[in-house]
Each structure stands twice: as structure tokens, then as C-alpha cells.
Design a protein around this motif. Structure first.
Motif, short mmCIF file in Angstrom:
data_model
loop_
_atom_site.label_atom_id
_atom_site.label_comp_id
_atom_site.label_asym_id
_atom_site.label_seq_id
_atom_site.Cartn_x
_atom_site.Cartn_y
_atom_site.Cartn_z
N THR A 229 0.82 -1.21 0.00
CA THR A 229 0.00 0.00 0.00
C THR A 229 0.86 1.27 0.00
O THR A 229 0.33 2.37 0.14
CB THR A 229 -0.92 0.02 1.24
N GLY A 230 2.17 1.09 -0.13
CA GLY A 230 3.08 2.24 -0.21
C GLY A 230 3.13 3.06 1.08
O GLY A 230 3.49 4.24 1.06
N ARG A 231 2.76 2.46 2.18
CA ARG A 231 2.85 3.19 3.45
C ARG A 231 4.27 3.06 3.99
O ARG A 231 4.79 1.96 4.11
CB ARG A 231 1.86 2.61 4.48
N ASN A 232 4.84 4.17 4.32
CA ASN A 232 6.22 4.14 4.76
C ASN A 232 6.30 4.44 6.26
O ASN A 232 6.67 5.52 6.67
CB ASN A 232 7.00 5.19 3.95
N LEU A 233 5.88 3.45 7.06
CA LEU A 233 5.84 3.67 8.50
C LEU A 233 6.99 2.94 9.18
O LEU A 233 7.28 1.80 8.84
CB LEU A 233 4.56 3.07 9.11
#
Ligand code: UDP
Length: 377
Positions: A125-129
Motif C-alpha cells: 500500500t506504499g505506506r512508509n511507517l
């Protein structure tokens, strides 16, 4: 930052660790970070994964041999990455819902088993956490606590740090800070033990033996209480009173209340003031849960370990003995015999108590939240 702690009520230790971290963030960074937690398996996972907590409770308590097999083989016959790939289509919508609803800036995991799915979802989901793991198994954590993409991995002991390296967590992301315990155990009110007994409505002059079986009330607690009461009646041991904390094991609480309610045996269900019971007690008999061991250490409470869950707790008796804060006595008869010896020798109890205090890592939680804030805040 919005910090989301992913936990699950599998035993009692993961929730205690979650509460400890929430309290530390609130204490050291008031108003700076918003910290939320979710029980991933109970609140967000679909069938059959939502049955993981009750299944664990049943298997770890009733089928220890099978649990040992699961512990030894989970992730090796079929890798966790493979499982995450197979389950991806099924789990993605639930994780999407979780992340949409909570909108975290940082994830903290205090349970094993989730990492491949979490990282897969973040990538997809391209979340960069950033993802931080706070490991709450003391000496022999399972490999599923670890993942090579973890941004920070906080472990309680050097042995757990070695395990983290073995499972490909980069050395520069590993910190050995100890196991965080709730602030009640860290900033405990200074009172005499007698005063704590009075507060809990126990007899001030009599030694108090605390019996605990983790969050789920595991172990041979009923047999121990029976033998202890019989031994006390025969005057084969020093007089003492007993408090039994049954946790979420309601059947055990019912059975003990019916059989021993009038025998100077106080039977309790799940308590939220464990620190008070530990402060009031002269010693404890407990299963080898890491949370309970480190809370007892913080309170200077000598422990007799009555048993352990195979795998993740197998080395905890050796840990307790090595640190001089207690002993291991696997049968109710041997527990009564150690209690008889300890309650007759105050100086011995004092030495175990001092060693317990020396084992505590009172500032573990503070160190973890300060490091999280420094690196990602
Ligand atoms: N606990 C509690 N109230 C209870 C029983 C247990 O707060 O009535 C807490 C206990 O203080 C500890 C945790 O539950 O923090 C148990 O964790 P541990 O690692 O010892 O064992 P687990 O239950 O996870 O196997």
C-alpha cells in the motif's frame, strides 16, 4: 505522532507490556504522542485467526507437548513469508480497515506472529511507517518476534538480542533495555509490607504467600492450595495466609472459593492491582511468565516457579535461579517444601528479595519510549 500498538490478549503479558508503554509515553511525553492499541486477533482478524487467543490458551495449558511442537516448527515447515503470501488476499481488507481507521505514523508490535503480514501490507500500500518491536519473551523468544525490516527491536536480555541477530535483525537496530513493566511497579508507593497487607484486608502479622498462574490462571494451582492448606493444618509448616490470583480462569476461582474460601485463602479473579498484592506478599509461587517474573523483580519479591510454557518460557527458571531471585519447584509437594523452608528463614527470604531487586530493569519502559521519540518523533 500517532503510535499504534499491535497486541493481542494471548496470555496476560502482551497487554501488560502495552499498558506499560502507554503509561511511559504519557509520563515522559505528555501531550506529544497519541498512543492507541488494538487486539489484532480479536478485533481485526477474520475467522479462523480470531480464534488464535483461545486456541493458545487451550493448547499451552492442556497440550504442552503439542505446543512444544508448534513452537519448534512454526515458521520452519512453511515459512512465515510463505504464509503471509497465501493469506494476503484474505487479510488485506482487514489491515486496510485497521490502518484507515487508526491512521498511525508508527507501529509498535508487542506480539510475535504478525510481522510478515504487516510488512507485506505496508509495502503493497506504499505506506512508509517505521515499525518497532518490543519483545516480551525473556530468554528464548520465538523467531516470529523478529523481521529483517524492523526499524527498531527492543529486547529484554542479551540472549534475546542474540536471537534477534540470528533472525536477521540488523545489529544497529537492536537495543537491550529490559522488559517494560507498568509504572505501578516502577514508582511504587513506599509503605511497609504490613501496611500493604492492611490495605488489602489481610492479616498484618501473618506471612502472605501469593499464588499466580499468569493472565490465564495456568498450572497446578488447585493441587498446590490443597496441599498447602493440609500442611498448614498439620502444623507441618509455619502459619501463613494465602492469596490466589486466578486471572481469567473463572472455573478455577469458583472451585477454589467453594473449597477453601474459609481457610485463610483469599481467592481472586483477574486483578488490576497486582503491584499491591506483590508488595504485600512475602513470596510468590507462579508459572514462569516473563511479565510476572520482571514485576516480582521490580517489587523485590522472591519467586518459586511452578512450571513454564514449553518453548518461550523454557529457560525462565534458569534465568530466575541465575539471578538468585528464586527457585524452580515443578510439583505442588516440592513447592510446599520450599515454602516451608523459606517461611522459616527470614534471612534467606531477604537475600532472595535483594537479588530480585537487583534483577529489575526499572527504567526499561522509559528507555524504549525515549529511543522511539529520538529516532522517529
Ligand atoms: N496479570 C494481571 N492480573 C491478573 C493476572 C495477571 O494484571 O489477575 C498480569 C501480570 O501482572 C502480568 C501478566 O498479567 O503482567 C502475565 O504475564 P506473564 O508474562 O507473566 O504471563 P502470560 O499470562 O503472558 O503467559
Amino acid at each position: 505522532m500517532r503510535i499504534l500498538i499491535l497486541m493481542s490478549d494471548i496470555g496476560g503479558g502482551h497487554r501488560s507490556c502495552t499498558l506499560a508503554l502507554q503509561q511511559e509515553f504519557a509520563h515522559w511525553f505528555p501531550g506529544v504522542h497519541e498512543v492507541f492499541s488494538v487486539d489484532v486477533f480479536k478485533q481485526f482478524a477474520p475467522w479462523p485467526l480470531n480464534y488464535v487467543p483461545p486456541a493458545y490458551k487451550y493448547i499451552a495449558n492442556r497440550l504442552p507437548g503439542f505446543w512444544q511442537w508448534v513452537f519448534s516448527n512454526y515458521g520452519s515447515l512453511i515459512t512465515e513469508e510463505q504464509m503471509a503470501t497465501w493469506l494476503a488476499g484474505y487479510l488485506e481488507p482487514y489491515f486496510e480497515l485497521l490502518f484507515d481507521r487508526m491512521r498511525p505514523d508508527l507501529l509498535v508490535t508487542v506480539n510475535p506472529l504478525l510481522h510478515p503480514t504487516v510488512f507485506r501490507h505496508l509495502r503493497a500500500t506504499g505506506r512508509n511507517l517505521p515499525v518497532v518491536s518490543v519483545v516480551s519473551d525473556l530468554v528464548t523468544p520465538h523467531g516470529s518476534w523478529f523481521h529483517s525490516e524492523l526499524d527498531l527491536c527492543c529486547v529484554p536480555t542479551v540472549q534475546a538480542a542474540v536471537a534477534a541477530r540470528r533472525y536477521r535483525v540488523s545489529e544497529r537496530n537492536v537495543r537491550v533495555y529490559g522488559l517494560p513493566v507498568r509504572r505501578q511497579f516502577v514508582d511504587v508507593e513506599v509503605r511497609e509490607r504490613r501496611a500493604w497487607k492492611q490495605l488489602l484486608d489481610m492479616e498484618e502479622q501473618l506471612p502472605l504467600v501469593l499464588i499466580i498462574g499468569g493472565g490465564e490462571g495456568f498450572g497446578t494451582i488447585a493441587a498446590l492450595v490443597e496441599q498447602l492448606v493440609a500442611s498448614r493444618r498439620r502444623k507441618a509448616m509455619p502459619d501463613c495466609q494465602v492469596a490466589v490470583i486466578c486471572g481469567r480462569n473463572k472455573a478455577l476461582a469458583r472451585r477454589l472459593s467453594q473449597s477453601f474460601g474459609t481457610e485463610q485463602v483469599r481467592v481472586l479473579g483477574f486483578v488490576t492491582d497486582m503491584h499491591a498484592w506483590m508488595a504485600a506478599s512475602d513470596c510468590a509461587v507462579t508459572k514462569a511468565g516473563p511479565g510476572t517474573i520482571m514485576e516480582a523483580a521490580a517489587m523485590g519479591l522472591p519467586v518459586i516457579l511452578s512450571g513454564f510454557v514449553p518453548g518461550q518460557e523454557a529457560e525462565n527458571p534458569a534465568f530466575v535461579i541465575r539471578h538468585g531471585m528464586g527457585t524452580y519447584a515443578p510439583s505442588p509437594a516440592s513447592q510446599v517444601s520450599v515454602l516451608t523452608e523459606w517461611l522459616s528463614d527470614e534471612r534467606k527470604l531477604g537475600r532472595f528479595s535483594d537479588a530480585a531487586r537487583a534483577t529489575a530493569c526499572a527504567r526499561a519502559g522509559q528507555s524504549i519510549v525515549e529511543e522511539v521519540d529520538r529516532l522517529f518523533g
